[in-house]
Design a protein around this motif. Structure first.
Motif, short mmCIF file in Angstrom:
data_model
loop_
_atom_site.label_atom_id
_atom_site.label_comp_id
_atom_site.label_asym_id
_atom_site.label_seq_id
_atom_site.Cartn_x
_atom_site.Cartn_y
_atom_site.Cartn_z
N ILE A 54 0.39 50.46 22.08
CA ILE A 54 -0.52 50.54 20.94
C ILE A 54 -1.86 49.95 21.35
O ILE A 54 -1.90 48.90 22.00
CB ILE A 54 0.06 49.83 19.70
N ALA A 55 -2.93 50.65 21.03
CA ALA A 55 -4.26 50.20 21.43
C ALA A 55 -5.27 50.56 20.35
O ALA A 55 -5.24 51.67 19.80
CB ALA A 55 -4.67 50.84 22.75
N GLY A 56 -6.15 49.63 20.05
CA GLY A 56 -7.19 49.89 19.06
C GLY A 56 -8.07 48.67 18.87
O GLY A 56 -7.68 47.55 19.20
N GLY A 57 -9.26 48.90 18.35
CA GLY A 57 -10.17 47.81 18.07
C GLY A 57 -11.11 47.50 19.21
O GLY A 57 -10.81 47.75 20.37
N ARG A 58 -12.29 46.91 18.80
CA ARG A 58 -13.32 46.60 19.80
C ARG A 58 -13.71 45.13 19.81
O ARG A 58 -14.25 44.64 20.79
CB ARG A 58 -14.56 47.46 19.54
N ALA A 59 -13.47 44.43 18.71
CA ALA A 59 -13.86 43.02 18.64
C ALA A 59 -12.99 42.32 17.60
O ALA A 59 -12.48 42.97 16.66
CB ALA A 59 -15.34 42.89 18.25
N PRO A 60 -12.82 41.00 17.70
CA PRO A 60 -11.95 40.29 16.76
C PRO A 60 -12.40 40.36 15.31
O PRO A 60 -11.57 40.29 14.39
CB PRO A 60 -11.99 38.84 17.27
N ASN A 61 -13.70 40.48 15.07
CA ASN A 61 -14.21 40.47 13.70
C ASN A 61 -14.64 41.85 13.21
O ASN A 61 -15.39 41.96 12.22
CB ASN A 61 -15.38 39.48 13.58
N VAL A 62 -14.20 42.90 13.92
CA VAL A 62 -14.52 44.27 13.51
C VAL A 62 -13.22 45.01 13.19
O VAL A 62 -12.30 45.04 14.01
CB VAL A 62 -15.29 45.02 14.63
N ILE A 63 -13.13 45.54 12.02
CA ILE A 63 -11.94 46.30 11.64
C ILE A 63 -11.90 47.60 12.45
O ILE A 63 -12.89 48.34 12.50
CB ILE A 63 -11.94 46.60 10.12
N ALA A 64 -10.77 47.84 13.05
CA ALA A 64 -10.63 49.00 13.95
C ALA A 64 -10.64 50.29 13.16
O ALA A 64 -9.98 50.41 12.12
CB ALA A 64 -9.34 48.88 14.75
N ASP A 65 -11.36 51.27 13.69
CA ASP A 65 -11.40 52.57 13.03
C ASP A 65 -10.43 53.57 13.66
O ASP A 65 -10.17 54.64 13.08
CB ASP A 65 -12.82 53.16 13.04
#
Length: 396
Positions: A240-251
């Motif tokens: 499973i992979a997703g997201g770009r930063a800890p404080n950004v909700i993954a799209d």
């Protein structure tokens, strides 16, 4: 007949162990079995078989013509490829290739095919029909059987036998399984498309990671409550992979996994069933999805009559105390099933476990086999082949 086969096998035993150890010391990965194939072709040619190389890319086919009037062709399939595993055994014939090992017993399988050919070639005058020895590449990546079938390895084959070593069964014993032997194994890839946003304001976004988690839980729960528990399904999301930063909700999230099943009807229904569940979860939370379901290999379904034949041969050869009727299938996969789309067949388990010592499982870097099992496997295959010609004619 049986006594002749046993005598020949015992005479050949040192040579068969030599062959197995050579193969073990020189493993080759799936689709790269060039030296193994050349070695196999040389042994088959020396036995007088008609040999065809480069079948299914790196496979070999050897044809033994019987002298009888039965026009059926019996296939005997063994596989040749090794695994990308660093061997950690201490045997003197350990792999000479770093990072490559025969950790699944395919060196034994190849030896069994060669040994059976060596025995039956010496009995050619009494052989009632024809035997096609199919030495397959790339079983470990579930590709080789398809390559072999596409290149005509199963043309005119009436029935086919297969064998796989099993460390949990004592050496010199045979495991018989009626019905489903292995599972269908498919690949699953799921993309969840949400909407990005600030981690402090989740209500303004559509959290693809959270939605993916709901989808995973829903799939597992749906197996328990919507599928027949007597027809098992194992669904594993291994990536499973997703997201770009800890404080950004993954799209966006990508998930990948495997789906195992035993029954053909269940297997056929799985793509639509999985896509429906994931779609419903995504719609509930305002997201969208893409589900890619890729068929792998179907379940090995052993033919009843041919399984009876193997069982009878093993009992006659070794006695009932050395024959186990296996009550459970394996959820591992085996592309032997692709041959069964062309002709009925059966695969049995050959015990290779050492008595009273630790036996490592298949695919383990310390996996070893008790070589006394080689004679057991060769005699069982050769005798079953001879008994096959005594069985009623069956149209494939």
């Amino acid at each position: 007949m049986l006594s002749t086969i046993k005598t020949l096998a015992q005479t050949l035993a040192p040579r068969l162990i030599e062959i197995r150890r050579h193969l073990h010391a020189h493993p080759e990965l799936s689709g790269q079995e060039y030296q193994t194939a050349a070695y196999v072709a040389g042994v088959l040619s020396s036995c007088g078989l008609r040999v065809e190389e480069a079948v299914g890319k790196t496979g070999v086919v050897g044809e033994l013509q019987g002298r009888g009037e039965d026009n059926r062709i019996l296939g005997i399939r063994t596989d040749m490829d090794a695994l990308p595993i660093q061997e950690l055994t201490s045997v003197e014939f350990a792999s000479r290739k770093p990072g490559i090992m025969h950790a699944c017993g395919h060196d034994v399988h190849t030896t069994l095919g060669l040994g059976t050919a060596m025995i039956l070639s010496q009995m050619q005058e009494s052989l009632q029909g024809n035997v096609r020895f199919i030495f397959q590449p790339a079983e470990e990546i579930a590709q080789g059987a398809g390559w072999m079938v596409r290149d005509g390895a199963m043309r005119d084959v009436s029935s086919i036998f297969g064998v796989h070593v099993f460390p949990s069964i004592p050496a010199q014993s045979v495991g018989i399984r009626y019905g489903a032997l292995t599972a269908a194994a498919d690949d699953l890839e799921i993309f969840i498309q949400g909407e990005s946003g600030h981690g402090a304001r989740p209500h303004e976004a559509k959290d693809a990671i959270w939605i993916a988690a709901q989808a995973i839980c829903a799939l597992q729960q749906a197996i328990a409550r919507t599928q027949n528990p007597l027809r098992p399904i194992v669904l594993t999301i291994g990536q499973i992979a997703g997201g770009r930063a800890p404080n950004v909700i993954a799209d966006r999230v990508r998930m990948a996994g495997t789906v195992r099943s035993l029954h053909p009807e269940t297997h056929a229904s799985l793509p639509a069933w999985i896509e429906g569940i994931v779609n419903d979860i995504c719609k509930m939370y305002g997201a969208s999805c893409e589900v890619n379901y890729r068929r792998g290999v179907p379940s090995v379904q052993n033919d009843f009559a041919l399984t009876q034949l193997i069982e009878a041969a093993a009992r006659e050869a070794w006695g009932s105390d050395r024959v186990q009727i296996l009550t459970e299938p394996s959820l591992g996969a085996e592309d032997f099933s692709l041959y069964l789309e062309s002709a009925p067949g059966t695969m049995f388990r050959l015990g290779v476990g050492y008595p009273e010592r630790l036996n490592h499982p298949l695919h383990h870097p310390e996996f070893e086999v008790d070589e006394s099992a080689i004679v057991t496997g060769v005699v069982t295959l050769a005798y079953a082949a001879c008994k096959y010609w005594q069985s009623p004619h069956r149209e494939s």
